[in-house]
Design a protein around this motif. Structure first.
Motif, PDB file in Angstrom:
ATOM      1  N   LEU A 155       0.847  -1.177   0.000  1.00 38.68           N
ATOM      2  CA  LEU A 155       0.000   0.000   0.000  1.00 38.68           C
ATOM      3  C   LEU A 155       0.889   1.235   0.000  1.00 38.68           C
ATOM      4  O   LEU A 155       1.776   1.366   0.842  1.00 38.68           O
ATOM      5  N   ILE A 187      -2.539   5.485   2.662  1.00 38.74           N
ATOM      6  CA  ILE A 187      -3.870   5.200   3.198  1.00 38.74           C
ATOM      7  C   ILE A 187      -4.798   6.308   2.699  1.00 38.74           C
ATOM      8  O   ILE A 187      -4.524   7.490   2.951  1.00 38.74           O
ATOM      9  N   ARG A 236      -7.514   9.118   2.313  1.00 37.97           N
ATOM     10  CA  ARG A 236      -8.172  10.026   3.257  1.00 37.97           C
ATOM     11  C   ARG A 236      -9.678  10.034   3.059  1.00 37.97           C
ATOM     12  O   ARG A 236     -10.425  10.226   4.010  1.00 37.97           O
ATOM     13  N   ARG A 242     -11.241   4.536   1.495  1.00 41.66           N
ATOM     14  CA  ARG A 242     -10.695   3.945   2.724  1.00 41.66           C
ATOM     15  C   ARG A 242     -11.560   2.767   3.166  1.00 41.66           C
ATOM     16  O   ARG A 242     -11.042   1.727   3.561  1.00 41.66           O
ATOM     17  N   LEU A 255     -10.767  -0.180   1.024  1.00 35.40           N
ATOM     18  CA  LEU A 255      -9.465  -0.717   1.408  1.00 35.40           C
ATOM     19  C   LEU A 255      -9.570  -1.536   2.687  1.00 35.40           C
ATOM     20  O   LEU A 255      -9.046  -2.653   2.770  1.00 35.40           O
ATOM     21  N   LEU A 256     -10.256  -1.002   3.682  1.00 37.95           N
ATOM     22  CA  LEU A 256     -10.380  -1.716   4.957  1.00 37.95           C
ATOM     23  C   LEU A 256     -11.147  -3.022   4.792  1.00 37.95           C
ATOM     24  O   LEU A 256     -10.793  -4.033   5.410  1.00 37.95           O
ATOM     25  N   HIS A 303       1.802  -2.248   4.721  1.00 40.93           N
ATOM     26  CA  HIS A 303       2.093  -0.829   4.944  1.00 40.93           C
ATOM     27  C   HIS A 303       2.860  -0.650   6.246  1.00 40.93           C
ATOM     28  O   HIS A 303       2.608  -1.361   7.217  1.00 40.93           O
ATOM     29  N   LEU A 316      -3.507   1.612  10.408  1.00 40.33           N
ATOM     30  CA  LEU A 316      -4.418   0.640   9.794  1.00 40.33           C
ATOM     31  C   LEU A 316      -5.194  -0.126  10.857  1.00 40.33           C
ATOM     32  O   LEU A 316      -6.408  -0.323  10.719  1.00 40.33           O
ATOM     33  N   TYR A 343      -7.891   2.166  12.237  1.00 41.44           N
ATOM     34  CA  TYR A 343      -9.002   2.313  11.296  1.00 41.44           C
ATOM     35  C   TYR A 343      -9.869   1.058  11.240  1.00 41.44           C
ATOM     36  O   TYR A 343     -11.094   1.141  11.158  1.00 41.44           O
TER      37      TYR A 343
END
Length: 90
Positions: A17, A20, A22, A27, A30-31, A58, A64, A67
């Protein structure tokens, strides 16, 4: 980790990655991808295991992890010692 879906491919280079996102939408996608590909459902992970898994994609594994927890994709036990992938995610 499996290849990212096409909508996330621009975020990765050589399997890592690059940043991350914004913006909330990218996001979240991605999560979803990280939770689904790095963590098995119903398995308990210690914080070092979570960090190690996230470091594979990452360097800022703590961001991460935060999040993933804040978004509900990983749940943390009351004592904060272990994590699980939340049910119902991608």
């Amino acid at each position: 980790m499996s290849e990212p879906p096409a909508n996330l491919a621009a975020l990765f280079r050589d399997g890592r990655l690059t940043a991350i996102p914004r913006r909330t939408g990218p996001r979240a996608a991605l999560l979803d991808h990280l939770a689904a590909t790095l963590f098995e459902p119903a398995r308990e992970y210690g914080e070092p295991e979570v960090n190690e898994a996230l470091r594979t994609v990452h360097d800022d594994h703590s961001a991460l992890r935060r999040y993933l927890v804040e978004s509900g994709r990983l749940t943390r036990t009351r004592d904060g010692r272990s994590y699980r992938r939340a049910t119902g995610d991608a």
